[in-house]
Design a protein around this motif. Structure first.
Motif, short mmCIF file in Angstrom:
data_model
loop_
_atom_site.label_atom_id
_atom_site.label_comp_id
_atom_site.label_asym_id
_atom_site.label_seq_id
_atom_site.Cartn_x
_atom_site.Cartn_y
_atom_site.Cartn_z
N LYS A 1 0.83 -1.32 -0.01
CA LYS A 1 -0.14 -0.05 0.12
C LYS A 1 0.67 1.06 -0.05
N ALA A 2 2.05 1.29 0.64
CA ALA A 2 2.77 2.30 0.67
C ALA A 2 3.70 2.73 -0.25
N THR A 3 3.90 1.78 -1.26
CA THR A 3 4.75 1.64 -2.46
C THR A 3 4.82 2.87 -3.31
N PRO A 4 3.69 3.46 -3.71
CA PRO A 4 3.49 4.58 -4.54
C PRO A 4 4.08 5.89 -3.99
N THR A 5 3.77 6.03 -2.91
CA THR A 5 4.33 7.28 -1.97
C THR A 5 5.79 7.08 -1.61
N LEU A 6 6.18 5.89 -1.33
CA LEU A 6 7.71 5.84 -0.94
C LEU A 6 8.23 5.98 -2.26
N ALA A 7 7.68 5.48 -3.42
CA ALA A 7 8.56 5.64 -4.60
C ALA A 7 8.71 7.30 -4.65
N ALA A 8 7.58 7.86 -4.71
CA ALA A 8 7.56 9.39 -4.89
C ALA A 8 8.63 10.08 -4.05
N ALA A 9 8.61 9.76 -2.75
CA ALA A 9 9.37 10.28 -1.94
C ALA A 9 10.97 10.04 -2.16
N TYR A 10 11.27 8.78 -2.67
CA TYR A 10 12.60 8.59 -2.99
C TYR A 10 13.04 9.59 -4.23
N SER A 11 12.15 9.21 -5.22
CA SER A 11 12.50 10.18 -6.49
C SER A 11 12.60 11.78 -6.09
N ILE A 12 11.65 12.18 -5.41
CA ILE A 12 11.59 13.77 -5.52
C ILE A 12 12.71 14.21 -4.36
N SER A 13 12.90 13.54 -3.45
CA SER A 13 14.01 13.66 -2.12
C SER A 13 15.18 13.92 -2.77
N ARG A 14 15.62 13.19 -3.87
CA ARG A 14 16.78 13.33 -4.71
C ARG A 14 16.93 14.31 -5.73
N ALA A 15 15.83 15.01 -6.05
CA ALA A 15 15.76 16.16 -6.97
C ALA A 15 15.64 17.76 -6.40
N VAL A 16 15.20 17.47 -5.13
CA VAL A 16 15.09 18.88 -4.66
C VAL A 16 16.05 19.17 -3.47
N ASN A 17 16.04 20.20 -3.00
CA ASN A 17 16.87 20.65 -1.65
C ASN A 17 15.87 21.00 -0.35
N ILE A 18 14.65 21.00 -0.52
CA ILE A 18 13.77 21.18 0.43
C ILE A 18 13.25 19.96 1.16
N PRO A 19 12.69 20.00 2.23
CA PRO A 19 12.14 18.64 3.05
C PRO A 19 11.16 18.16 2.22
N VAL A 20 11.16 16.67 2.15
CA VAL A 20 9.80 16.06 1.41
C VAL A 20 9.01 15.32 2.73
N MET A 21 7.97 15.40 2.55
CA MET A 21 6.94 14.65 3.49
C MET A 21 6.27 13.63 2.92
N CYS A 22 6.62 12.32 3.36
CA CYS A 22 5.80 11.20 2.75
C CYS A 22 4.63 10.97 3.42
N SER A 23 3.51 10.94 2.80
CA SER A 23 2.33 11.08 2.95
C SER A 23 1.34 9.76 2.19
N SER A 24 0.13 9.43 2.78
CA SER A 24 -0.76 8.81 2.31
C SER A 24 -0.37 7.18 2.31
N GLY A 25 -1.21 6.18 2.90
CA GLY A 25 -1.06 4.97 3.12
C GLY A 25 0.21 4.29 4.10
N LEU A 26 0.43 5.23 4.78
CA LEU A 26 1.63 4.79 5.57
C LEU A 26 1.11 4.16 7.13
N SER A 27 2.15 3.48 7.59
CA SER A 27 1.74 2.88 8.91
C SER A 27 2.97 2.77 9.60
N ALA A 28 2.95 2.16 10.94
CA ALA A 28 3.91 1.86 11.78
C ALA A 28 5.24 1.11 11.01
N VAL A 29 4.61 0.38 10.14
CA VAL A 29 5.50 -0.72 9.40
C VAL A 29 6.50 0.22 8.36
N THR A 30 5.73 1.11 7.78
CA THR A 30 6.46 1.63 6.45
C THR A 30 6.68 3.05 6.92
#
Length: 304
Positions: free
Chosen positions: A220-249
């Motif tokens: 369930k968390a895969t799409p937002t994790l993929a976006a966080a990975y890609s975007i965080s490497r392209a910008v210099n501002i903080p990235v907040m990973c949201s949507s579909g997350l849990s204590a596991v992810t």
């Protein structure tokens, strides 16, 4: 353990906004009635620079945990429960609907920085005057349910208008999961150029886990994790990973490059406040956050 299954909005049912078309002008058939249609010119006193840095502190330390009540959640009892859970569970920020009365309610319950979410820039100043320290263009899930998606041009226009109205207030903008990953990265780069402070990712609505339990939570968390990975490497501002997350992810999001995580339905859909607090504590613990850490805003008298 039950897993919520979401399917993406059918392209045939999507309504793509034109670059200069405000979604609030599309009528009740598309938009919920609870969003303000006011279109007044507003100004607000600039926040002191140290206040902005304090709001962003946990993001710079990659320890931010924002609990989201919901952009259209105007249920005071539920919002109060979510805010209390965030406060007692060890979150660092809380995100509520852009309503001045809800902001006042939240401030009476917690010393955590209050973020308000909307897609109407004109609604933000009143909430900031009421005490909100952060604004968010995002939390689009309710619009997807109506077949409405946001184009990059529309989001950029909303961002520019918000910056014009509130140049000194912390601004977070969600990059829609309806865009391809390369287009999400491109939009994030453009938002950074516009002076946005935080980029938020999403993806829970387009994820359809095929398994239950831990494996399903990771799927369930895969799409937002993929976006966080890609975007965080392209910008210099903080990235907040949201949507579909849990204590596991949630810890996976930080490892992927996120500076913080945002959690909504895993908390606000629970019917019991004790369960809400327990879930927030579980996520905070997974991120290594202490529920006893004193908040920067506790005991302060920040006036706007």
């Amino acid at each position: 353990m039950s897993i919520s299954i979401y399917t993406s909005v059918s392209p045939k049912n999507q309504l793509l906004l034109k670059p200069n078309q405000n979604p609030l002008l599309l009528g009740d058939s598309v938009l919920p009635k609870c969003i303000s249609f006011a279109r007044r010119k507003c100004t607000t006193r600039a926040l002191l620079s140290y206040t902005k840095e304090a709001v962003l502190k946990e993001f710079h330390e990659k320890k931010a945990l924002k609990i989201i009540a919901g952009l259209q959640n105007l249920d005071k009892e539920n919002v109060a429960s979510v805010v209390t859970a965030a406060d007692k569970g060890g979150a660092t920020h809380v995100d509520i609907a852009c309503d001045p009365e809800l902001v006042k309610l939240a401030i009476s319950l917690t010393s955590l920085p209050i973020c308000v979410s909307s897609v109407d820039p004109a609604a933000f100043p009143a909430a900031v005057e009421a005490g909100a320290l952060m604004v968010e263009i995002g939390n689009y899930d309710s619009f997807y349910e109506k077949g409405l998606v946001f184009s990059p041009e529309q989001i950029l226009n909303l961002t520019k208008e918000t910056k014009r109205l509130l140049p000194s207030v912390v601004l977070s903008v969600t990059v829609p999961h309806t865009l391809s990953l390369p287009d999400q990265v491109k939009l994030a780069e453009q938002l950074e150029q516009e002076g946005v402070d935080i980029i938020q990712t999403e993806g829970g609505k387009c994820s359809t886990p095929s398994k239950a339990g831990v494996l399903g939570l990771i799927e369930k968390a895969t799409p937002t994790l993929a976006a966080a990975y890609s975007i965080s490497r392209a910008v210099n501002i903080p990235v907040m990973c949201s949507s579909g997350l849990s204590a596991v992810t949630a810890p996976m999001a930080i490892t992927a490059g996120a500076a913080g995580v945002g959690v909504g339905s895993a908390i606000n859909k629970l019917n019991d406040q004790v369960a809400m607090i327990a879930e927030v504590k579980s996520i905070a613990h997974s991120l290594g956050l202490s529920t006893k850490k004193q908040n920067l805003f506790e005991g302060s008298n920040l006036k706007l």
